[in-house]
Scaffold this active site. Sequence first.
Site, PDB file in Angstrom:
ATOM      1  N   GLY A  18      -2.962  -0.879   8.747  1.00 18.12           N
ATOM      2  CA  GLY A  18      -3.869  -0.828   7.610  1.00 18.12           C
ATOM      3  C   GLY A  18      -3.517  -1.875   6.571  1.00 18.12           C
ATOM      4  O   GLY A  18      -2.447  -2.486   6.612  1.00 18.12           O
ATOM      5  N   GLY A  20      -3.611  -2.644   2.239  1.00 20.99           N
ATOM      6  CA  GLY A  20      -3.763  -2.098   0.902  1.00 20.99           C
ATOM      7  C   GLY A  20      -4.020  -3.211  -0.088  1.00 20.99           C
ATOM      8  O   GLY A  20      -4.311  -4.356   0.293  1.00 20.99           O
ATOM      9  N   THR A  24       0.160  -5.429   3.807  1.00 23.42           N
ATOM     10  CA  THR A  24      -0.408  -5.102   5.109  1.00 23.42           C
ATOM     11  C   THR A  24       0.644  -4.313   5.887  1.00 23.42           C
ATOM     12  O   THR A  24       1.830  -4.636   5.833  1.00 23.42           O
ATOM     13  CB  THR A  24      -0.781  -6.382   5.881  1.00 23.42           C
ATOM     14  OG1 THR A  24      -1.711  -7.137   5.106  1.00 23.42           O
ATOM     15  CG2 THR A  24      -1.400  -6.050   7.220  1.00 23.42           C
ATOM     16  N   LYS A  41       5.705  -2.642   6.568  1.00 27.10           N
ATOM     17  CA  LYS A  41       4.899  -2.976   5.389  1.00 27.10           C
ATOM     18  C   LYS A  41       5.332  -4.347   4.882  1.00 27.10           C
ATOM     19  O   LYS A  41       6.489  -4.547   4.525  1.00 27.10           O
ATOM     20  CB  LYS A  41       5.104  -1.912   4.303  1.00 27.10           C
ATOM     21  CG  LYS A  41       4.312  -2.133   3.027  1.00 27.10           C
ATOM     22  CD  LYS A  41       4.528  -0.964   2.069  1.00 27.10           C
ATOM     23  CE  LYS A  41       3.720  -1.102   0.799  1.00 27.10           C
ATOM     24  NZ  LYS A  41       3.897   0.081  -0.093  1.00 27.10           N
ATOM     25  N   ASP A 124       2.924   9.470  -7.986  1.00 32.03           N
ATOM     26  CA  ASP A 124       1.660   8.965  -7.438  1.00 32.03           C
ATOM     27  C   ASP A 124       1.196   9.831  -6.265  1.00 32.03           C
ATOM     28  O   ASP A 124       0.848   9.322  -5.203  1.00 32.03           O
ATOM     29  CB  ASP A 124       1.801   7.509  -7.003  1.00 32.03           C
ATOM     30  CG  ASP A 124       0.455   6.801  -6.867  1.00 32.03           C
ATOM     31  OD1 ASP A 124      -0.546   7.314  -7.393  1.00 32.03           O
ATOM     32  OD2 ASP A 124       0.410   5.736  -6.232  1.00 32.03           O
TER      33      ASP A 124
END
Length: 266
Positions: A18, A20, A24, A41, A124
């Site tokens: 995915g 963001g 990536t 990530k 968060d």
Amino acid sequence: MPEPVTRFDDFAIEGLVGRGGSATVYRAQRISRPGPALALKVLDERHRAPSDLERLHREFEFARRAAHPHVVVVDECGDGWLAMELVDGGTVSTLGTLPAFLTALADVAEALDHAHRLGIVHCDVKPSNILVHSDFSVRGAVLVDFGVARSLTERAPRPATRIDASLPYTAPEILHGRTASAASDEYALACTAVELLIGTPPFVASTAMGLIDAHLSQPVPRYSRRLAWVSHAFDSILAKAMAKDPDHRYATCSEFVRLVARALTP
């Protein structure tokens, strides 16, 4: 980073997981130390300022310190990248049934309570930061992204000069510029629970200022008035978990989720 990516540092890239706003995430295998596939990530080139790198390292350190069956397992953090456990079932929003949502919420509540006992506040909590394993019935849900987490034991907490959390889930005290606490995570978890169980977060507005005003001044919605399957008890439980004053919320996230499950389970 060129596309398609086949190798990065010590990792062989197997596919895209995915993207963001700043990074990536790839499915990858470590070349020098073969084992199960990992989630890698990688920060985008335009998001490698010192503050971005600091956030990535905070994500690694806090997740490592908060190790728990329902906290993502981090492997290593390098220069602009973070290798972690591959959680392959998507976000919690994909579960689709009330029992599954309640199970996932209980898993995350347990993880948050564990972090809070260690003096760590996630800061968060939201649906996109809760992932589920493909074998959900066995391994459940996992809390991810500790990038804006903070320690209650820090001698000089970072000043609240900006809001790092996502507005639909941000507690009133954070919007007032106060330091986040375990109760702030509980408020965010309550907003997350509403979104998963009802379909939308408690407060929705067309502007950021409208959303901030709702958190600060609007009463918590009473869902039993418009949804036959929601009990009055749920409204009362939610109102306490989302109290404007953090001192009036439940002592733990798990207590909140247990009460919600009791109120919604026939």
